[in-house]
Design a protein around this motif. Structure first.
Motif, PDB file in Angstrom:
ATOM      1  N   TYR A  97       0.809  -1.219   0.000  1.00 15.52           N
ATOM      2  CA  TYR A  97       0.000   0.000   0.000  1.00 15.52           C
ATOM      3  C   TYR A  97       0.842   1.270   0.000  1.00 15.52           C
ATOM      4  CZ  TYR A  97      -3.848  -3.174   0.660  1.00 15.52           C
ATOM      5  OH  TYR A  97      -4.757  -4.182   0.469  1.00 15.52           O
ATOM      6  N   ASP A  98       2.164   1.126   0.124  1.00 14.01           N
ATOM      7  CA  ASP A  98       3.045   2.285  -0.014  1.00 14.01           C
ATOM      8  C   ASP A  98       3.163   2.734  -1.467  1.00 14.01           C
ATOM      9  OD1 ASP A  98       3.530   2.187   2.689  1.00 14.01           O
ATOM     10  OD2 ASP A  98       5.442   1.125   2.499  1.00 14.01           O
ATOM     11  N   ILE A  99       2.865   1.837  -2.396  1.00 13.51           N
ATOM     12  CA  ILE A  99       3.135   2.139  -3.805  1.00 13.51           C
ATOM     13  C   ILE A  99       1.881   2.128  -4.679  1.00 13.51           C
ATOM     14  CG2 ILE A  99       5.530   1.340  -3.723  1.00 13.51           C
ATOM     15  CD1 ILE A  99       4.581  -1.324  -4.893  1.00 13.51           C
ATOM     16  N   ILE A 100       0.709   1.910  -4.080  1.00 13.34           N
ATOM     17  CA  ILE A 100      -0.519   1.892  -4.880  1.00 13.34           C
ATOM     18  C   ILE A 100      -1.564   2.805  -4.252  1.00 13.34           C
ATOM     19  CG2 ILE A 100      -0.049  -0.462  -5.646  1.00 13.34           C
ATOM     20  CD1 ILE A 100      -3.073  -0.054  -3.490  1.00 13.34           C
ATOM     21  N   SER A 101      -2.616   3.081  -5.016  1.00 18.06           N
ATOM     22  CA  SER A 101      -3.783   3.808  -4.502  1.00 18.06           C
ATOM     23  C   SER A 101      -5.032   3.022  -4.880  1.00 18.06           C
ATOM     24  CB  SER A 101      -3.848   5.220  -5.085  1.00 18.06           C
ATOM     25  OG  SER A 101      -3.921   5.176  -6.500  1.00 18.06           O
ATOM     26  N   HIS A 102      -6.069   3.177  -4.068  1.00 19.49           N
ATOM     27  CA  HIS A 102      -7.319   2.460  -4.311  1.00 19.49           C
ATOM     28  C   HIS A 102      -8.484   3.347  -3.905  1.00 19.49           C
ATOM     29  CE1 HIS A 102      -9.959  -1.053  -4.771  1.00 19.49           C
ATOM     30  NE2 HIS A 102     -10.609  -0.563  -3.725  1.00 19.49           N
ATOM     31  N   THR A 103      -9.509   3.396  -4.743  1.00 16.81           N
ATOM     32  CA  THR A 103     -10.700   4.194  -4.469  1.00 16.81           C
ATOM     33  C   THR A 103     -11.781   3.300  -3.869  1.00 16.81           C
ATOM     34  OG1 THR A 103     -10.208   5.706  -6.289  1.00 16.81           O
ATOM     35  CG2 THR A 103     -12.481   5.650  -5.492  1.00 16.81           C
ATOM     36  N   TYR A 104     -12.231   3.655  -2.668  1.00 16.38           N
ATOM     37  CA  TYR A 104     -13.212   2.839  -1.946  1.00 16.38           C
ATOM     38  C   TYR A 104     -14.648   3.326  -2.138  1.00 16.38           C
ATOM     39  CZ  TYR A 104      -9.309   0.712   0.614  1.00 16.38           C
ATOM     40  OH  TYR A 104      -8.163   0.033   0.946  1.00 16.38           O
ATOM     41  N   GLU A 105     -14.841   4.501  -2.722  1.00 11.24           N
ATOM     42  CA  GLU A 105     -16.172   5.090  -2.814  1.00 11.24           C
ATOM     43  C   GLU A 105     -16.968   4.488  -3.977  1.00 11.24           C
ATOM     44  OE1 GLU A 105     -13.336   6.944  -2.700  1.00 11.24           O
ATOM     45  OE2 GLU A 105     -13.430   7.462  -0.566  1.00 11.24           O
ATOM     46  N   HIS A 106     -18.159   5.067  -4.221  1.00 16.33           N
ATOM     47  CA  HIS A 106     -18.939   4.689  -5.395  1.00 16.33           C
ATOM     48  C   HIS A 106     -18.067   4.893  -6.635  1.00 16.33           C
ATOM     49  CE1 HIS A 106     -22.046   5.208  -2.420  1.00 16.33           C
ATOM     50  NE2 HIS A 106     -21.971   6.524  -2.452  1.00 16.33           N
ATOM     51  N   LYS A 107     -18.077   3.931  -7.542  1.00 16.36           N
ATOM     52  CA  LYS A 107     -17.233   4.092  -8.726  1.00 16.36           C
ATOM     53  C   LYS A 107     -17.699   3.190  -9.854  1.00 16.36           C
ATOM     54  CE  LYS A 107     -13.696   0.851  -6.995  1.00 16.36           C
ATOM     55  NZ  LYS A 107     -12.268   0.716  -6.607  1.00 16.36           N
ATOM     56  N   ILE A 108     -17.347   3.608 -11.059  1.00 15.65           N
ATOM     57  CA  ILE A 108     -17.513   2.790 -12.257  1.00 15.65           C
ATOM     58  C   ILE A 108     -16.122   2.524 -12.803  1.00 15.65           C
ATOM     59  CG2 ILE A 108     -18.354   2.765 -14.633  1.00 15.65           C
ATOM     60  CD1 ILE A 108     -20.798   4.234 -13.750  1.00 15.65           C
ATOM     61  N   GLY A 109     -15.798   1.243 -12.968  1.00 14.11           N
ATOM     62  CA  GLY A 109     -14.456   0.871 -13.396  1.00 14.11           C
ATOM     63  C   GLY A 109     -13.527   0.675 -12.214  1.00 14.11           C
ATOM     64  N   GLY A 110     -12.258   0.457 -12.508  1.00 13.04           N
ATOM     65  CA  GLY A 110     -11.283   0.202 -11.457  1.00 13.04           C
ATOM     66  C   GLY A 110     -11.388  -1.219 -10.935  1.00 13.04           C
ATOM     67  N   TYR A 111     -11.171  -1.367  -9.627  1.00  9.97           N
ATOM     68  CA  TYR A 111     -11.185  -2.687  -8.990  1.00  9.97           C
ATOM     69  C   TYR A 111     -12.125  -2.677  -7.787  1.00  9.97           C
ATOM     70  CZ  TYR A 111      -7.114  -3.875 -11.811  1.00  9.97           C
ATOM     71  OH  TYR A 111      -6.269  -4.127 -12.865  1.00  9.97           O
ATOM     72  N   PRO A 112     -12.739  -3.822  -7.476  1.00  8.70           N
ATOM     73  CA  PRO A 112     -13.685  -3.880  -6.356  1.00  8.70           C
ATOM     74  C   PRO A 112     -13.008  -3.668  -5.009  1.00  8.70           C
ATOM     75  CG  PRO A 112     -13.268  -6.080  -7.241  1.00  8.70           C
ATOM     76  CD  PRO A 112     -12.624  -5.114  -8.179  1.00  8.70           C
ATOM     77  N   SER A 113     -13.766  -3.076  -4.079  1.00 11.71           N
ATOM     78  CA  SER A 113     -13.250  -2.779  -2.735  1.00 11.71           C
ATOM     79  C   SER A 113     -13.698  -3.865  -1.761  1.00 11.71           C
ATOM     80  CB  SER A 113     -13.744  -1.404  -2.275  1.00 11.71           C
ATOM     81  OG  SER A 113     -13.303  -0.390  -3.140  1.00 11.71           O
ATOM     82  N   PHE A 114     -13.044  -5.003  -1.828  1.00 13.48           N
ATOM     83  CA  PHE A 114     -13.381  -6.097  -0.921  1.00 13.48           C
ATOM     84  C   PHE A 114     -13.040  -5.730   0.515  1.00 13.48           C
ATOM     85  CE2 PHE A 114     -12.312  -8.406  -4.931  1.00 13.48           C
ATOM     86  CZ  PHE A 114     -13.572  -8.933  -5.175  1.00 13.48           C
ATOM     87  N   CYS A 115     -13.914  -6.123   1.445  1.00 14.15           N
ATOM     88  CA  CYS A 115     -13.617  -5.995   2.872  1.00 14.15           C
ATOM     89  C   CYS A 115     -12.942  -7.259   3.396  1.00 14.15           C
ATOM     90  CB  CYS A 115     -14.901  -5.742   3.663  1.00 14.15           C
ATOM     91  SG  CYS A 115     -15.769  -4.236   3.206  1.00 14.15           S
ATOM     92  N   GLN A 116     -13.295  -8.392   2.813  1.00 14.89           N
ATOM     93  CA  GLN A 116     -12.705  -9.678   3.167  1.00 14.89           C
ATOM     94  C   GLN A 116     -11.877 -10.163   1.977  1.00 14.89           C
ATOM     95  OE1 GLN A 116     -13.176 -10.428   6.293  1.00 14.89           O
ATOM     96  NE2 GLN A 116     -14.745  -8.857   6.593  1.00 14.89           N
ATOM     97  N   SER A 117     -11.480 -11.423   1.992  1.00 14.05           N
ATOM     98  CA  SER A 117     -10.720 -11.965   0.866  1.00 14.05           C
ATOM     99  C   SER A 117     -11.528 -11.828  -0.416  1.00 14.05           C
ATOM    100  CB  SER A 117     -10.383 -13.439   1.114  1.00 14.05           C
ATOM    101  OG  SER A 117      -9.557 -13.570   2.253  1.00 14.05           O
ATOM    102  N   GLY A 118     -10.860 -11.462  -1.502  1.00 22.69           N
ATOM    103  CA  GLY A 118     -11.542 -11.235  -2.763  1.00 22.69           C
ATOM    104  C   GLY A 118     -12.122 -12.502  -3.362  1.00 22.69           C
ATOM    105  N   VAL A 119     -13.055 -12.328  -4.282  1.00 21.57           N
ATOM    106  CA  VAL A 119     -13.674 -13.452  -4.983  1.00 21.57           C
ATOM    107  C   VAL A 119     -13.511 -13.244  -6.481  1.00 21.57           C
ATOM    108  CG1 VAL A 119     -15.370 -13.812  -3.149  1.00 21.57           C
ATOM    109  CG2 VAL A 119     -15.945 -12.352  -5.102  1.00 21.57           C
ATOM    110  N   ASP A 120     -13.618 -14.341  -7.211  1.00 22.42           N
ATOM    111  CA  ASP A 120     -13.570 -14.310  -8.669  1.00 22.42           C
ATOM    112  C   ASP A 120     -14.893 -14.853  -9.182  1.00 22.42           C
ATOM    113  OD1 ASP A 120     -13.123 -14.516 -11.354  1.00 22.42           O
ATOM    114  OD2 ASP A 120     -11.321 -15.761 -11.207  1.00 22.42           O
TER     115      ASP A 120
END
Length: 214
Positions: free
Chosen positions: A146-169
């Motif tokens: 997390y020192d080298i990336i950014s992630h948007t947790y708000e409402h969004k279209i596109g990007g990557y999902p904001s998982f609270c637990q382990s991600g799913v596919d």
């Protein structure tokens, strides 16, 4: 996407959370499997957004409805949640349909382009990138991913999902399209401060809904 600090335009080319006002002439608020009206969660006017998934290239307006009781994760669309997509050729009517009470507090949404949105560490980091990050950590060049990336947790279209637990596919061929996150001003709480995440299949057009929470 954010809200607050600006007034609604009153025009059809505006995106909203907690409100849907565009329908085909033969449509109304959909009913869930119990026969109750679903809540209008969001309406997106896609040509007005700075970014949109290629899977929505033929969609002008997208609306999302959901039962007052959250559906099961990965539950098939139609019984307790519904997405409607409208192309540029479809005639839509602006209507204020009666909705369940209490409902969400509606706000117009304003979109801003985010230059970089990266997957969460436990939510879809490619194996080759994961190996490189671990190498940098072992070498002491960084303390954390997390020192080298950014992630948007708000409402969004596109990007990557904001998982609270382990991600799913959700499976091969599905592309993450948008999310709605818990929002106290709107009155949206996804179980425990989580997010609603939606994918669409690139071949069949099928939608998948998943959510998790803290």
């Amino acid at each position: 996407m954010h809200h607050g600090g600006f007034r609604p335009t009153g025009l059809d080319d505006e995106s909203w959370i907690g409100k849907v006002f565009l329908y085909r002439p033969d449509e109304a608020v959909p009913l869930d499997e119990s026969g109750e009206k679903m809540l209008p969660l969001a309406q997106f006017y896609l040509p007005g957004l700075p970014f949109c998934s290629p899977l929505l290239s033929d969609t002008r307006v997208l609306t999302l409805f959901m039962s007052r009781t959250f559906p099961e994760q990965f539950e098939e669309m139609g019984r307790n949640w519904l997405i409607r997509e409208y192309g540029s050729h479809e005639r839509l009517e602006r209507r204020e349909e009666p909705v369940p009470v209490p409902s969400l507090k509606p706000f117009p949404l304003r979109a801003e382009l985010v230059g970089a949105d990266f997957p969460l560490w436990d939510g879809g980091v490619p194996p080759e990138l994961e190996e490189e990050v671990l190498r940098l950590e072992r070498a002491g060049e960084i303390e954390s991913y997390y020192d080298i990336i950014s992630h948007t947790y708000e409402h969004k279209i596109g990007g990557y999902p904001s998982f609270c637990q382990s991600g799913v596919d959700p499976g091969e061929g599905f592309e993450f399209v948008f999310q709605l996150s818990s929002d106290s001003k709107v009155g949206l709480n996804v179980v425990g401060n989580g997010s609603l995440m939606l994918w669409k299949h690139e071949g069949t057009g099928e939608w998948v809904l998943y959510y998790d929470f803290y």
